[in-house]
Design an enzyme around this catalytic site. Sequence first.
Site, PDB file in Angstrom:
ATOM      1  N   HIS A   1       0.858  -1.187   0.000  1.00  0.00           N
ATOM      2  CA  HIS A   1       0.000   0.000   0.000  1.00  0.00           C
ATOM      3  C   HIS A   1       0.888   1.229   0.000  1.00  0.00           C
ATOM      4  O   HIS A   1       1.951   1.225   0.617  1.00  0.00           O
ATOM      5  CB  HIS A   1      -0.904   0.005   1.246  1.00  0.00           C
ATOM      6  CG  HIS A   1      -2.075   0.902   1.108  1.00  0.00           C
ATOM      7  ND1 HIS A   1      -2.008   2.253   1.315  1.00  0.00           N
ATOM      8  CD2 HIS A   1      -3.357   0.637   0.749  1.00  0.00           C
ATOM      9  CE1 HIS A   1      -3.192   2.784   1.107  1.00  0.00           C
ATOM     10  NE2 HIS A   1      -4.044   1.831   0.754  1.00  0.00           N
TER      11      HIS A   1
ATOM     12  N   ASP B   1      -7.927  -5.264  -0.153  1.00  0.00           N
ATOM     13  CA  ASP B   1      -8.402  -6.090  -1.263  1.00  0.00           C
ATOM     14  C   ASP B   1      -8.088  -7.568  -1.081  1.00  0.00           C
ATOM     15  O   ASP B   1      -8.724  -8.416  -1.694  1.00  0.00           O
ATOM     16  CB  ASP B   1      -7.800  -5.587  -2.576  1.00  0.00           C
ATOM     17  CG  ASP B   1      -8.380  -4.238  -2.961  1.00  0.00           C
ATOM     18  OD1 ASP B   1      -9.594  -4.073  -2.808  1.00  0.00           O
ATOM     19  OD2 ASP B   1      -7.619  -3.356  -3.377  1.00  0.00           O
TER      20      ASP B   1
HETATM   21  N1  CMC Z   1       4.226  -7.440  -4.197  1.00  0.00           N
HETATM   22  C1  CMC Z   1       5.563  -7.447  -4.270  1.00  0.00           C
HETATM   23  N2  CMC Z   1       6.329  -6.351  -4.106  1.00  0.00           N
HETATM   24  C2  CMC Z   1       5.687  -5.207  -3.835  1.00  0.00           C
HETATM   25  C3  CMC Z   1       4.304  -5.137  -3.704  1.00  0.00           C
HETATM   26  C4  CMC Z   1       3.574  -6.327  -3.908  1.00  0.00           C
HETATM   27  N3  CMC Z   1       2.245  -6.326  -3.832  1.00  0.00           N
HETATM   28  N4  CMC Z   1       3.957  -3.880  -3.437  1.00  0.00           N
HETATM   29  C5  CMC Z   1       5.085  -3.167  -3.387  1.00  0.00           C
HETATM   30  N5  CMC Z   1       6.141  -3.971  -3.627  1.00  0.00           N
HETATM   31  C6  CMC Z   1       7.544  -3.577  -3.649  1.00  0.00           C
HETATM   32  C7  CMC Z   1       7.941  -3.061  -5.031  1.00  0.00           C
HETATM   33  O1  CMC Z   1       8.381  -4.087  -5.893  1.00  0.00           O
HETATM   34  C8  CMC Z   1       9.044  -2.094  -4.669  1.00  0.00           C
HETATM   35  O2  CMC Z   1      10.208  -2.838  -4.384  1.00  0.00           O
HETATM   36  P1  CMC Z   1      11.681  -2.226  -4.657  1.00  0.00           P
HETATM   37  O3  CMC Z   1      11.781  -1.071  -3.714  1.00  0.00           O
HETATM   38  O4  CMC Z   1      12.577  -3.352  -4.320  1.00  0.00           O
HETATM   39  O5  CMC Z   1      11.717  -1.828  -6.107  1.00  0.00           O
HETATM   40  C9  CMC Z   1       8.572  -1.479  -3.373  1.00  0.00           C
HETATM   41  O6  CMC Z   1       7.730  -2.474  -2.782  1.00  0.00           O
HETATM   42  C10 CMC Z   1       7.759  -0.219  -3.576  1.00  0.00           C
HETATM   43  O7  CMC Z   1       6.720  -0.503  -4.506  1.00  0.00           O
HETATM   44  P2  CMC Z   1       5.905   0.587  -5.332  1.00  0.00           P
HETATM   45  O8  CMC Z   1       5.050  -0.099  -6.328  1.00  0.00           O
HETATM   46  O9  CMC Z   1       6.834   1.646  -5.821  1.00  0.00           O
HETATM   47  O10 CMC Z   1       5.088   1.232  -4.155  1.00  0.00           O
HETATM   48  P3  CMC Z   1       3.713   1.943  -4.238  1.00  0.00           P
HETATM   49  O11 CMC Z   1       3.596   2.803  -3.078  1.00  0.00           O
HETATM   50  O12 CMC Z   1       3.536   2.575  -5.577  1.00  0.00           O
HETATM   51  O13 CMC Z   1       2.774   0.659  -4.142  1.00  0.00           O
HETATM   52  C11 CMC Z   1       0.784  -0.420  -4.669  1.00  0.00           C
HETATM   53  C12 CMC Z   1       1.489   0.649  -3.838  1.00  0.00           C
HETATM   54  C13 CMC Z   1      -0.585  -0.639  -4.061  1.00  0.00           C
HETATM   55  C14 CMC Z   1       0.634   0.074  -6.115  1.00  0.00           C
HETATM   56  C15 CMC Z   1       1.600  -1.734  -4.657  1.00  0.00           C
HETATM   57  O14 CMC Z   1       1.812  -2.174  -3.341  1.00  0.00           O
HETATM   58  C16 CMC Z   1       0.942  -2.830  -5.478  1.00  0.00           C
HETATM   59  O15 CMC Z   1       1.037  -2.821  -6.715  1.00  0.00           O
HETATM   60  N6  CMC Z   1       0.245  -3.812  -4.821  1.00  0.00           N
HETATM   61  C17 CMC Z   1      -0.464  -4.871  -5.510  1.00  0.00           C
HETATM   62  C18 CMC Z   1      -1.804  -4.392  -6.021  1.00  0.00           C
HETATM   63  C19 CMC Z   1      -2.767  -4.179  -4.892  1.00  0.00           C
HETATM   64  O16 CMC Z   1      -2.967  -5.016  -4.027  1.00  0.00           O
HETATM   65  N7  CMC Z   1      -3.464  -3.030  -4.944  1.00  0.00           N
HETATM   66  C20 CMC Z   1      -4.463  -2.652  -3.935  1.00  0.00           C
HETATM   67  C21 CMC Z   1      -3.988  -1.464  -3.142  1.00  0.00           C
HETATM   68  S1  CMC Z   1      -4.865  -1.163  -1.641  1.00  0.00           S
HETATM   69  C22 CMC Z   1      -6.503  -0.815  -1.933  1.00  0.00           C
HETATM   70  C23 CMC Z   1      -6.852  -0.146  -3.187  1.00  0.00           C
HETATM   71  O17 CMC Z   1      -6.296   0.876  -3.564  1.00  0.00           O
HETATM   72  O18 CMC Z   1      -7.757  -0.661  -3.826  1.00  0.00           O
END
Ligand code: CMC
Length: 381
Positions: A259, A313
């Site tokens: 998140h 989710d």
């Molecule tokens: N699985 C594996 N690695 C992850 C995940 C994940 N779900 N989420 C973040 N990371 C890692 C990512 O690879 C990165 O690693 P590194 O620093 O080594 O490159 C680091 O954490 C930061 O990730 P980011 O994508 O830059 O961080 P963000 O703040 O943009 O991520 C997110 C937020 C929700 C987009 C992401 O966690 C994600 O894609 N999660 C999976 C999809 C998901 O479950 N979405 C629902 C979000 S919550 C409710 C909603 O909005 O509906």
Amino acid sequence: MRDFFPGLAGIPAAKSSVSFVDGAEGVLEYRGIRIEDLAKHSSFLETAFLLLFNRLPTKRELDDFTRDISHHRRIKYRIIDLLKSLPEQGHPMDALQAAVAALGMFYPAHEVLDEAIRYLTAVRLIAKLPTIVAAFARLRRGDNAIRPRDDLSYAENFLYMLTEQIPDPAMAKIFDVCLILHAEHTMNASTFSGMVTASTLADPYTAVSSAIGTLKGPLHGGANEAVIHMLEEIQTLERIPEYLNQKLTNKEKIMGFGHRIYKVKDPRAIVMQAFAKQLAADTTTQSFYTLASAVEKHMDARVGPKGIRPNVDFYSGILYHQMGIDTDLFTPMFAIARVAGWLAHCFEQYHDNHLFRPDQIYEGQRNRPYQSLANRETSSS
Ligand code: CMC
């Protein structure tokens, strides 16, 4: 060199009093009230009132709001005709977005500061979204849409319109709590999208249809659906380590985890997990819940220390699956709840409007000569 913040991470886009989140402590409050308290004591309609009007309603106000919502649940036959004309294999989020945009053609609401129009617009949107979702779910199978029943609660009525069965009260209660937990979450992508649209002074139907489009993606609301596809792919407890290892090594995201704000387990996931556990004990869905909690355990060991924990989710996907709901309806069910939060933010935006028009850092070329078509045999530099 100007500062650049990809995804606007950490940049406040508005001042708001709708909700508060503390991602380090796992705290979420709607209008100052903890979501755990709302989940325990409130109902979705009472919570929607709180979000819209910044106070808990009196008994009389709640009765009036509930009556108004019940009164506006029906949708015009032309909206039903619109839903019938859409491809049955199309995603229900697209059907919902189209139908909500069309609602705005039937109920003009351009006077965005008019209190009476604003109230009626909020009532209509909260009332009609479940009817649209349930109607499309049935029409695509060749079944007739079911008329809403005024004598049923908001949550009961949605489940009834899906199945034509009065739901078990315990199931309706769980769904109502899920609606509360999904109703609002500060400046997330879909709320921002709705607010950008509202900032052009487009009406709330248009703003909500923008927000629905944004919610659909798998990095946002669409993750609840993706969680089920992932668990179906994993299938067995034995396959979890290999599956997760491969994905994480390839830097792929594990759906339902991580998140932008929470670095601890999402407080909404904690409440939902308790229900999922309870349902797993009662029903035949035990193996699915066992698989999900084993995935959580493995993820905790692998990436937990990086702050990647289950989000809302993950367990909403599990819960809705346990309730026997079609997987592609999970995100529309999220939208049914989140419309309350979207509207609360859009109303703040209309009240103190400033058109969203951010800047960019231009990285392209400048002052290129125009080459005539005859001289473009090789790609021009
Ligand atoms: N699985 C594996 N690695 C992850 C995940 C994940 N779900 N989420 C973040 N990371 C890692 C990512 O690879 C990165 O690693 P590194 O620093 O080594 O490159 C680091 O954490 C930061 O990730 P980011 O994508 O830059 O961080 P963000 O703040 O943009 O991520 C997110 C937020 C929700 C987009 C992401 O966690 C994600 O894609 N999660 C999976 C999809 C998901 O479950 N979405 C629902 C979000 S919550 C409710 C909603 O909005 O509906």
